[in-house]
Design a protein around this motif. Structure first.
Motif, short mmCIF file in Angstrom:
data_model
loop_
_atom_site.label_atom_id
_atom_site.label_comp_id
_atom_site.label_asym_id
_atom_site.label_seq_id
_atom_site.Cartn_x
_atom_site.Cartn_y
_atom_site.Cartn_z
N THR A 48 0.89 -1.16 0.00
CA THR A 48 0.00 0.00 0.00
C THR A 48 0.92 1.21 0.00
O THR A 48 2.12 1.08 0.21
N PHE A 49 0.38 2.38 -0.21
CA PHE A 49 1.22 3.57 -0.16
C PHE A 49 1.78 3.74 1.25
O PHE A 49 2.90 4.18 1.43
N GLN A 50 0.97 3.36 2.26
CA GLN A 50 1.40 3.54 3.65
C GLN A 50 2.45 2.53 4.10
O GLN A 50 3.31 2.87 4.88
N ASN A 51 2.37 1.29 3.63
CA ASN A 51 3.30 0.28 4.14
C ASN A 51 4.54 0.08 3.27
O ASN A 51 5.43 -0.66 3.63
N LEU A 52 4.60 0.75 2.14
CA LEU A 52 5.74 0.60 1.24
C LEU A 52 6.95 1.31 1.84
O LEU A 52 6.87 2.47 2.24
N GLN A 53 8.04 0.59 1.94
CA GLN A 53 9.28 1.17 2.47
C GLN A 53 10.34 1.14 1.38
O GLN A 53 10.63 0.07 0.85
N VAL A 54 10.87 2.30 1.08
CA VAL A 54 11.90 2.39 0.06
C VAL A 54 12.84 3.53 0.42
O VAL A 54 12.41 4.58 0.88
N ASN A 61 6.84 13.09 3.34
CA ASN A 61 6.52 11.67 3.49
C ASN A 61 5.00 11.47 3.48
O ASN A 61 4.44 10.77 4.30
N SER A 62 4.37 12.15 2.55
CA SER A 62 2.90 12.19 2.51
C SER A 62 2.27 10.83 2.22
O SER A 62 1.15 10.58 2.66
N TYR A 63 2.96 9.94 1.52
CA TYR A 63 2.39 8.61 1.28
C TYR A 63 2.22 7.83 2.57
O TYR A 63 1.33 7.00 2.68
N SER A 64 3.06 8.09 3.56
CA SER A 64 2.92 7.43 4.85
C SER A 64 1.95 8.16 5.76
O SER A 64 1.16 7.53 6.45
N HIS A 65 2.01 9.50 5.77
CA HIS A 65 1.24 10.28 6.73
C HIS A 65 -0.18 10.61 6.28
O HIS A 65 -1.10 10.61 7.10
N PHE A 66 -0.37 10.91 5.02
CA PHE A 66 -1.72 11.24 4.52
C PHE A 66 -1.82 10.82 3.05
O PHE A 66 -1.88 11.65 2.15
N PRO A 67 -1.84 9.49 2.80
CA PRO A 67 -1.78 8.99 1.42
C PRO A 67 -2.95 9.44 0.53
O PRO A 67 -2.74 9.74 -0.64
N ILE A 88 -5.07 0.04 1.26
CA ILE A 88 -5.52 -1.35 1.11
C ILE A 88 -4.61 -2.04 0.10
O ILE A 88 -4.44 -1.54 -1.02
N PRO A 89 -4.03 -3.20 0.46
CA PRO A 89 -3.17 -3.90 -0.50
C PRO A 89 -3.92 -4.31 -1.75
O PRO A 89 -5.11 -4.59 -1.72
N MET A 90 -3.21 -4.34 -2.87
CA MET A 90 -3.79 -4.70 -4.15
C MET A 90 -4.49 -6.06 -4.10
O MET A 90 -5.56 -6.22 -4.67
#
Length: 195
Positions: free
Chosen positions: A55-61, A127-133, A187-189
């Motif tokens: 998800t945008f929130q759980n993706l770590q890169v 870091n908006s994908y984690s904080h407010f995707p 939500i995961p794909m």
């Protein structure tokens, strides 16, 4: 950002119609292509590794070389020099380098965590994908529409107005292409697919 980077290529397009549009699209996405190469090589790995679990929130890169701010300036300089070497047009080269830099500048607002230089340096992004995707996706939507309307305005000023059909097509491509990611923000794909 995802599709918003492609929309940014519309900003200088009215001024540079003599050059292929795909050059502007490519330059606007150099950091992304560089990141994909580095991810493939294991230098900038992605977790989870499966797109279906992400998800945008759980993706770590960690995009140390492809998306941090100092490397972005270096990439922009290299892109500008390469384009100038090929096309010998200073203004076009500057725009191409700027589009490469703009990619990372936009990602500082809509994207993952980015630092100034290395992983241990200062964080310079929201870091908006984690904080407010969801909000990040809506900001990208608005940015893309602003780029489209800038392009439409510039085309009208140059005496080549954009047809209603082309405008609707651009709005649909970017509108649907961006907003379709709203569910995947949290939500995961695999949970969204029917099988």
């Amino acid at each position: 950002m995802i599709l918003g980077h492609y929309a940014s290529a519309l900003l200088p397009y009215s001024k540079f119609k003599k050059y292929p549009f795909w050059i502007l699209l490519l330059c606007a996405n150099v950091p992304e292509f560089f990141w994909l190469l580095l991810a493939f090589l294991g230098i900038e790995p992605v977790f989870p590794s499966s797109l279906f679990d992400a998800t945008f929130q759980n993706l770590q890169v960690h995009m140390t070389y492809s998306h941090n701010l100092v490397p972005a300036f270096i990439q922009a300089g290299i892109v500008g020099l390469v384009i100038h070497f090929i096309y010998k047009d200073r203004t076009f080269s500057i725009w191409c380098g700027f589009l490469t830099l703009l990619h990372v500048l936009c990602d500082l607002i809509v994207g993952f965590e980015h630092q100034l230089l290395g992983e241990d340096s200062s964080v310079v992004s929201l870091n908006s994908y984690s904080h407010f995707p969801h909000g990040a996706i809506l900001i990208e939507f608005l940015f893309s529409f602003a780029c489209i309307f800038w392009y439409v305005r510039k085309e009208k000023e140059s005496g080549s107005p954009v047809s209603k059909r082309k405008l609707v097509l651009l709005l649909l491509i970017f509108g649907i292409g961006i907003l379709m990611w709203l569910p995947n923000a949290t939500i995961p794909m695999k949970a969204l697919l029917p099988f």
